[in-house]
Design a protein around this motif. Structure first.
Motif, PDB file in Angstrom:
ATOM      1  N   ASP A 268      56.902  48.982  78.527  1.00 44.52           N
ATOM      2  CA  ASP A 268      55.677  47.920  78.098  1.00 44.52           C
ATOM      3  C   ASP A 268      56.313  46.436  77.252  1.00 44.52           C
ATOM      4  O   ASP A 268      55.623  45.429  77.452  1.00 44.52           O
ATOM      5  CB  ASP A 268      53.888  48.462  78.078  1.00 44.52           C
ATOM      6  CG  ASP A 268      53.749  49.315  79.425  1.00 44.52           C
ATOM      7  OD1 ASP A 268      54.010  48.119  80.757  1.00 44.52           O
ATOM      8  OD2 ASP A 268      52.718  49.646  79.372  1.00 44.52           O
ATOM      9  N   ILE A 339      46.612  46.909  77.333  1.00 42.91           N
ATOM     10  CA  ILE A 339      47.278  47.720  78.269  1.00 42.91           C
ATOM     11  C   ILE A 339      47.260  48.875  78.602  1.00 42.91           C
ATOM     12  O   ILE A 339      47.650  49.856  78.427  1.00 42.91           O
ATOM     13  CB  ILE A 339      48.949  46.761  77.602  1.00 42.91           C
ATOM     14  CG1 ILE A 339      49.325  45.026  77.429  1.00 42.91           C
ATOM     15  CG2 ILE A 339      49.929  47.460  78.891  1.00 42.91           C
ATOM     16  CD1 ILE A 339      50.074  44.640  76.658  1.00 42.91           C
ATOM     17  N   ARG A 362      48.960  46.676  84.395  1.00 42.24           N
ATOM     18  CA  ARG A 362      50.421  46.369  83.040  1.00 42.24           C
ATOM     19  C   ARG A 362      51.145  46.265  84.061  1.00 42.24           C
ATOM     20  O   ARG A 362      52.119  45.420  83.738  1.00 42.24           O
ATOM     21  CB  ARG A 362      51.361  48.320  83.776  1.00 42.24           C
ATOM     22  CG  ARG A 362      50.310  49.771  82.836  1.00 42.24           C
ATOM     23  CD  ARG A 362      50.664  50.630  83.300  1.00 42.24           C
ATOM     24  NE  ARG A 362      51.988  51.322  82.084  1.00 42.24           N
ATOM     25  CZ  ARG A 362      51.956  51.779  81.315  1.00 42.24           C
ATOM     26  NH1 ARG A 362      50.447  52.372  80.812  1.00 42.24           N
ATOM     27  NH2 ARG A 362      53.196  52.236  80.644  1.00 42.24           N
ATOM     28  N   LYS A 365      50.771  41.636  83.689  1.00 43.15           N
ATOM     29  CA  LYS A 365      50.513  41.322  82.257  1.00 43.15           C
ATOM     30  C   LYS A 365      50.456  40.187  82.113  1.00 43.15           C
ATOM     31  O   LYS A 365      49.913  40.217  81.199  1.00 43.15           O
ATOM     32  CB  LYS A 365      51.455  42.552  81.379  1.00 43.15           C
ATOM     33  CG  LYS A 365      52.872  42.697  81.303  1.00 43.15           C
ATOM     34  CD  LYS A 365      52.945  43.259  79.607  1.00 43.15           C
ATOM     35  CE  LYS A 365      52.594  45.266  79.844  1.00 43.15           C
ATOM     36  NZ  LYS A 365      53.216  45.298  81.245  1.00 43.15           N
TER      37      LYS A 365
END
Length: 500
Positions: A268, A339, A362, A365
């Motif tokens: 991420d 997130i 996610r 994004k």
């Protein structure tokens, strides 16, 4: 290398000091000796540090040491505590009634639910040892630790320091118990390994975070008492600094972008780097990669959290799992763009989308982040309200008093499940508030030290959530997240010249 300094707090009197005292008596008059005892007693009563030599050392994080090497230069707990160790006077609260605990305390019952029917046996504890860094035993108000393996950096040290402060805050009120603790990132007790009719009961292991697929028992993380390796002060200290920093720039005067700074330790976070300003795109995101090795070498000149409240929006992205950065980000009075997390800590399950933070999916994004910023800049009052609510939660619901009360109730409820009498392991070391830290570690411990017993009772633990209440809470969060998705879908349907 100079010998480290050992500081004895809270009436702990060094054995070496007793030997020196004996020699001193043979060379002085009775009156001088009496004066000396009175003087030492006064120092102890005033909680004044008595400096003596140290049996172990700690390398300060302010040195130019690479972070990967810091974890190998570890503190060792003292082999022996003074026979004079006590956690000050008896617990005598002045208030006869206690306030109700915050709502997130209800999750204590949920986290312990897997053992509500069976209780916790010694066999369960023993089967959890391979997943633990250490065993903590509390007997008659004294704490003992049996180590199994080194934890990363000083997580274990500051965690146990926090438990020692709890014993000082509520002396004589924490029951005898044994528990296992894991200080790493990933969850370790997985539900899938204990399903089925013939499956063994899961071992209880305390940890800093949880997830839907795990049974780890959630406990406040080490950074509430300080994170020396990265120069993050104890929670009360850094919260005041962040609030002061946030006051220097009013929300409407801040940069109208989303800010994130950290190490790309997860997928991420790696994706988040792609959302940064480039020649081709401006996603309204400003991302800065943190090089902790360089920061350590330069004395943490560019990593002060109190200097990072300069944007209207701040992004929270998990690291390897949950991240301690969550509370610092939300304390900044900027709207937090969260997130979608997979993990949770002991308080975050009570945070609500559009009330305390703005949810970010996610996938894609960058696209979601640009809409969040556009929405906030065109709905400034609503965006400010979300930021303030998140900051207020950190300030009012996450006080150190509540952190200690959460620990207190969790340990008390846990102890009620034990089906055996806690016993001190042969290889365990007794620990007390005798510390030998140098540099930031010592400084942070002194800052976070409990100096006297509480004059108040712990808050009153609320009852468990009913199943329907948990479902209703999840439905509310899902509904609010869906609302954001609907707003965004309508936003991208607009012609470019009508987008704001």
């Amino acid at each position: 290398m100079a010998e480290p300094v050992k500081i004895f707090h809270d009436g702990c009197f060094p054995k070496v000091g007793l030997g020196r005292l004996k020699g001193f008596v043979t060379k002085t008059t009775t009156s001088i000796f009496f004066f000396f005892l009175v003087f030492i007693g006064a120092l102890i009563w005033m909680d004044f540090p008595i400096i003596r030599g140290s049996p172990f050392s700690f390398t300060s994080s302010s040195s130019k040491t690479h972070p990967e090497k810091i974890q190998h230069e570890r503190i060792q707990f003292p082999l022996n505590c003074s026979s004079f160790v006590n956690y000050m006077k008896a617990f005598e609260p002045k208030e006869s009634s206690a306030k109700a605990c915050p709502d997130y305390f209800r999750w204590i019952h949920q986290d312990l639910k897997p053992w509500k029917t069976s209780g916790i046996t010694r066999d369960m504890i023993d089967r959890g040892i391979p997943s633990a860094d250490f065993r903590l035993v509390i007997v008659n108000g004294n704490a003992y630790v049996e180590r199994y393996r080194p934890s990363f950096q000083t997580r274990d040290l500051f965690t146990i320091w926090g438990i020692l402060q709890l014993l000082k805050l509520y002396p004589g009120q924490v029951p005898d118990l044994e528990l296992l603790f894991y200080c790493g990132d990933n969850t370790v007790i997985m539900k899938k390994d204990y399903q089925g009719h013939w499956a063994a009961s899961p071992p209880p292991v305390f940890h800093y975070c949880g997830e839907k697929a795990a049974l780890d028992i959630i406990f406040p993380d080490w950074s509430f008492w300080g994170w020396a390796e990265v120069n993050i002060k104890p929670w009360e200290e850094i919260l005041r600094a962040i609030q002061k920093g946030a006051e220097t720039i009013k929300w409407e005067k801040r940069e109208p972008y989303a800010f994130w700074k950290g190490a790309p330790t997860s997928g991420d976070r790696g994706d988040l780097l792609k959302c940064n300003l480039s020649d081709k795109h401006d996603w309204h995101v400003r991302v800065y990669q943190q090089d902790w090795g360089k920061e350590i070498g330069q004395g943490f000149k560019h990593s002060n959290l109190e200097d990072q409240c300069t944007h209207r929006y701040k992004i929270y992205a998990e690291g390897r799992t949950w991240s301690v950065s969550e509370k610092y980000i939300m304390a900044c009075d900027s709207m937090t763009l969260m997130i979608q997390p997979e993990y949770y800590d002991f308080f975050s399950r009570s945070l609500v989308p559009l009330q305390h933070f703005w949810p970010i999916r996610r996938e894609n994004k960058c696209r979601h982040l640009i809409f969040a910023v556009e929405w906030g800049n065109s709905h400034t009052q609503e965006a400010q309200a979300i930021g303030r609510a998140g900051s207020k939660f950190m300030e009012e619901m996450l006080t150190m008093r509540n952190v200690y009360d959460y620990m207190f109730h969790l340990l008390n409820e846990y102890s009620k499940l034990l089906k055996f009498k806690p016993a001190i392991p042969p290889d365990a070391q007794r620990i007390c508030a005798e510390t030998t830290e140098q540099g930031l570690a010592k400084e942070f411990m002194l800052q976070s030290m409990v100096k006297s017993p509480s004059d108040k009772l712990p808050c009153t633990l609320p009852p468990p959530f009913e199943t329907r209440a948990i479902r209703a809470s999840l439905d509310v969060k899902k509904s609010k997240t869906k609302q954001v998705e609907t707003w965004e879908a309508n936003y991208w349907k607009k012609p470019d010249d009508k987008k704001q």
